[in-house]
Design an enzyme around this catalytic site. Structure first.
Site, PDB file in Angstrom:
ATOM      1  N   GLY A  14       5.387  10.285   5.703  1.00 40.13           N
ATOM      2  CA  GLY A  14       6.149   8.987   4.981  1.00 40.13           C
ATOM      3  C   GLY A  14       6.205   9.464   3.099  1.00 40.13           C
ATOM      4  CB  SER A  16       4.678  10.322  -2.976  1.00 38.24           C
ATOM      5  OG  SER A  16       3.397  10.085  -4.213  1.00 38.24           O
ATOM      6  N   GLY A  17       4.219   7.696  -1.921  1.00 37.15           N
ATOM      7  CA  GLY A  17       4.445   6.050  -2.864  1.00 37.15           C
ATOM      8  C   GLY A  17       5.206   5.204  -1.381  1.00 37.15           C
ATOM      9  CB  ALA A  18       5.766   5.479   2.366  1.00 39.09           C
ATOM     10  N   GLY A  19       3.294   3.676   0.860  1.00 44.01           N
ATOM     11  CA  GLY A  19       2.347   3.028   1.102  1.00 44.01           C
ATOM     12  C   GLY A  19       1.853   3.291   2.230  1.00 44.01           C
ATOM     13  CE  LYS A  20       1.706   9.330   2.482  1.00 42.05           C
ATOM     14  NZ  LYS A  20       3.110   9.209   1.884  1.00 42.05           N
ATOM     15  CB  THR A  21      -3.198   5.868   0.316  1.00 40.97           C
ATOM     16  OG1 THR A  21      -2.884   7.149   0.115  1.00 40.97           O
ATOM     17  CG2 THR A  21      -4.203   5.775  -0.170  1.00 40.97           C
ATOM     18  CB  SER A  88       2.436  15.589   7.290  1.00 42.62           C
ATOM     19  OG  SER A  88       2.457  14.250   7.574  1.00 42.62           O
TER      20      SER A  88
END
Length: 192
Positions: A14, A16-21, A88
């Protein structure tokens, strides 16, 4: 004690900033607490250690994803649950990695661009909009959304726990984890 664990790669993709981490950290905590072998491959950390020197050209981004995929494949093959948190942006390379790994769950971490920009603690979107950063995904480089992700987490509409529980539900359904070992799982499960 856990019975023999099955390896799987959970690939969070997703903007940057979407909440993946954030989702990745929640999952890591829940799964480690109950004794699962977990490894986290975070895009920022991998860039510093495994992919140093690669640019943000399409070719280098694809190479970065191949390297991450290679490590994820080795870990998965050795019965580790691998949490991958990387933008990605290109569909074809995600599909290539998915085919190579096999035991693979694609998670589309979906948040509108405006929301991602509001969450931007590093100021990357601001730099991209001012031209300081080139080829920034979502601004002057495309993000190809997954056509049929295994899971979609809409992080502007659901809590971190709700998003993570979607993934835990899928892992349980596919036989990668036993929900009886996750006490929090049942408490949050009903909120979905």
């Amino acid at each position: 004690m856990l019975e023999k664990q099955r390896g799987v790669t959970i690939w969070l993709t997703g903007l940057s900033g979407a909440g993946k981490t954030t989702i990745c950290r929640f999952l890591e905590t829940e799964l480690r607490r109950t004794g699962y072998k977990i490894e986290v491959l975070d895009g920022d950390v991998v860039r510093q250690n495994l992919s140093k020197g690669l640019t943000f050209s399409k070719e280098d981004r694809d190479e970065n994803i191949r390297r991450i995929g290679f490590v994820a494949q080795l870990l998965t093959r050795n019965n580790v649950i691998v949490l991958v948190s990387v933008i990605s942006p290109y569909r074809a390379i995600r599909e290539e990695v998915k085919e190579r790994i096999g035991d693979f769950i694609e998670v589309y971490v979906n948040a509108p661009l405006e929301v991602c920009e509001q969450r931007d603690v590093k100021g990357l979107y601001k730099k991209a909009r001012s031209g300081e950063i080139k080829n920034f995904t979502g601004i002057d480089d495309l993000y190809e959304i997954p056509l049929e992700p295994d899971i979609e987490c809409k992080t502007n509409q659901e809590s971190v726990a709700q998003s993570a529980n979607k993934i835990l539900n899928k892992l349980e359904k596919l036989g990668y984890i036993n929900s009886l070992l996750l006490p929090q799982f049942h408490n949050n499960h009903s909120r979905i």
